[in-house]
Design an enzyme around this catalytic site. Structure first.
Site, PDB file in Angstrom:
ATOM      1  N   ASP A   1     -59.299  47.501  11.546  1.00 14.15           N
ATOM      2  CA  ASP A   1     -58.531  47.868  10.359  1.00 14.15           C
ATOM      3  C   ASP A   1     -59.238  48.903   9.495  1.00 14.15           C
ATOM      4  OD1 ASP A   1     -60.459  46.055   9.454  1.00 14.15           O
ATOM      5  OD2 ASP A   1     -59.007  44.579   8.738  1.00 14.15           O
TER       6      ASP A   1
ATOM      7  N   GLY B   1     -51.057  38.824   6.855  1.00 16.12           N
ATOM      8  CA  GLY B   1     -50.644  39.851   7.800  1.00 16.12           C
ATOM      9  C   GLY B   1     -49.318  40.423   7.355  1.00 16.12           C
TER      10      GLY B   1
ATOM     11  N   THR C   1     -60.482  42.263   1.350  1.00 17.02           N
ATOM     12  CA  THR C   1     -61.337  41.082   1.449  1.00 17.02           C
ATOM     13  C   THR C   1     -62.797  41.497   1.551  1.00 17.02           C
ATOM     14  OG1 THR C   1     -59.574  39.792   2.487  1.00 17.02           O
ATOM     15  CG2 THR C   1     -61.824  39.017   2.802  1.00 17.02           C
TER      16      THR C   1
END
Length: 493
Positions: A242, A17, A264
């Protein structure tokens, strides 16, 4: 404008993060990462969980650092995270247990259970969401079938960014783009599909109304304002998924533009005014997730750089430490035709010994497994580029239009080898950047809510002038075509 407007984007990914400070002078946006922190899941006796209290503490530290930068006030804060995962809170607002991680094994077999009860076609027609075991629908179904007491104790379901906004302000709101990832929201009404959930026996009493991106939740809670020093900041709900934030920062415009939000996961898709829920869309298992202004992100989830992350971790456990840059360099130096595989093989979903799983996948299709670290990473990156092409070709068929340019945004845009392979194998121009797309999209929505940008139509021009992308022209020729032909042969796609 005499002084740039400053806002803070909290962007949580599956691996780390960060808190990013943005400054907008009326024409250009600059961003600076002020705090980065790891996001490691916790394996407890109950399963795989997110360490949300630890992440929240890191967010507060990031806001403290943002408040100390430059001496001018932080006007707003917004949080975006991955999708599908959620928290349950009771009627006092207390968190009921640590939220589960989407890679927890409890959802195994739940897609088949739901399809047997309702039917695959009907679930897709109603929700428009790609079938993946990680989806919220199957997490809730697993809890229901397991008799989880938390479901009855819950007063409210909050997606992960909703929970963090609540902790920052004391106000609860459920944002639409993240809710659409759950496979629990109707594409017809834009609200929770209570009938679908009821037919699966899933309770719905804890599902609230949904709010759009740009909703102002009010000021930071007094204790948070005092602790962070961000006393003047308001909390503005961005596109909290996101990928929705990343797509908001794609610098290209027009119906011939596609994107890959690369991290990812790799999210390969287009922006559309309406969802695609046809039989053809179901056959290729696309997803229709919410975007800004009521738009839809018609896309497909591809396993992404998770594979490289897991290769790196497996090597580290064996005493071999490599940076991502070193792994990419070794991949670029690897010689010979790479072994190929489908990045979305279900065997790759869970954490574990990824090199062994990749070797097994190659051997199952009669190929020699990669023998070197560089060879394994190159096989992975080439296979990803092939899957990108497969998805883009299917989207062209589905939408009936040519997709001539691919904008790669997010952290994966820094991987020049993957960008070059994507251009060569897809035969399309690749525009790489911005790498900080998710935080940028988050900030753009905040700036709109604060009155400093007019609408999402303004975003591409701001992004292009602030973060010029890098072009990669296709040049793979017959060799790239042969690689793609071989990939389709070994994967059966």
């Amino acid at each position: 404008m005499t002084e740039p407007i400053r806002a803070a984007a909290v962007d949580l990914g599956a691996e780390s993060g960060r808190v990013v400070l943005g400054a907008f002078d009326g024409e250009r946006l600059t961003v600076r990462e002020v705090h980065r922190f790891p996001n490691a899941p916790l394996r407890l006796p109950t399963g795989l969980h997110w360490n949300l209290p630890g992440l929240y503490q890191s967010i507060l530290e990031g806001l403290r650092r943002a408040a100390r930068e430059d001496g001018s006030p932080v006007r707003s804060v917004g949080v975006d995270t991955w999708g599908v995962d959620f928290a349950l809170v009771d009627r006092t607002g207390a968190l009921i247990g640590l939220p589960f991680h989407y890679r927890d094994a409890r959802t195994g077999g739940m897609v088949a259970v739901a399809e047997a009860a309702v039917g695959r076609e009907e679930i897709f027609r109603r929700t428009g969401i790609q079938f993946m075991e990680i989806n919220t629908l199957y997490q809730l179904l697993a809890m229901t079938r397991g008799g989880a007491p938390a479901l009855q104790a819950a007063d409210r379901l909050l997606m992960i960014p909703d929970l963090l906004h609540y902790w920052l302000t004391g106000s609860m709101a459920n944002e639409w783009t993240n809710a659409t990832t759950t496979q629990c929201v109707s594409v017809e009404t834009g609200t929770w599909d209570r009938d679908l959930l009821g037919r699966l026996g899933i309770p719905t009493h804890f599902l609230p109304d949904l709010c759009p991106p740009g909703t102002d939740l009010g000021p930071l809670a007094p204790a948070v304002a005092e602790e962070t020093g961000c006393g003047e900041a308001r909390v503005v709900v961005p596109a909290t998924h996101d990928t929705a934030s990343a797509v908001a920062a794609v610098p290209g415009e027009g119906e011939h533009v596609a994107y890959v939000s690369s991290g990812t996961w790799s999210l390969v898709g287009v922006v559309a005014s309406r969802p695609a829920v046809t039989e053809a869309a179901l056959r290729i298992n696309v997803t229709n997730e919410g975007g800004l202004g009521g738009s839809y992100r018609v896309l497909k989830n591809v396993m992404g750089l998770w594979l490289v992350q897991q290769i790196q971790r497996a090597l580290a456990r064996g005493g071999e430490e490599y940076t991502y840059e070193a792994l990419t360099r070794l991949a670029g130096e690897a010689a010979g035709a790479p072994a190929l595989f489908d990045p979305d093989d279900p065997a790759f979903l869970r954490p574990g010994d990824m090199p062994a799983r990749i070797r097994e996948a190659c051997q199952r299709t009669g190929q020699a497994a990669p023998e070197t670290v560089g060879g394994m990473v190159r096989s992975t990156l080439v296979s990803l580029a092939c899957k990108y092409r497969w998805v883009l070709d299917r989207l062209e068929e589905l939408l009936g239009r040519r997709l001539t340019a691919v904008h790669v945004v997010g952290g994966g845009s820094r991987n020049s080898l993957l960008c070059r392979l994507t251009a060569d194998i897809t035969g399309r121009t690749v525009w790489a950047g911005p790498a900080e797309a998710t935080a940028i999209g988050n900030l753009l929505v905040q700036l709109t809510a604060l009155g400093h940008l007019g609408s999402p139509a303004d975003y591409p021009a701001v992004v292009r002038s602030s973060f010029p992308p890098q072009a990669y022209e296709p040049g793979g020729g017959e060799a790239a075509e042969e690689t793609y032909r071989r990939w389709r042969e070994v994967t059966g796609l």
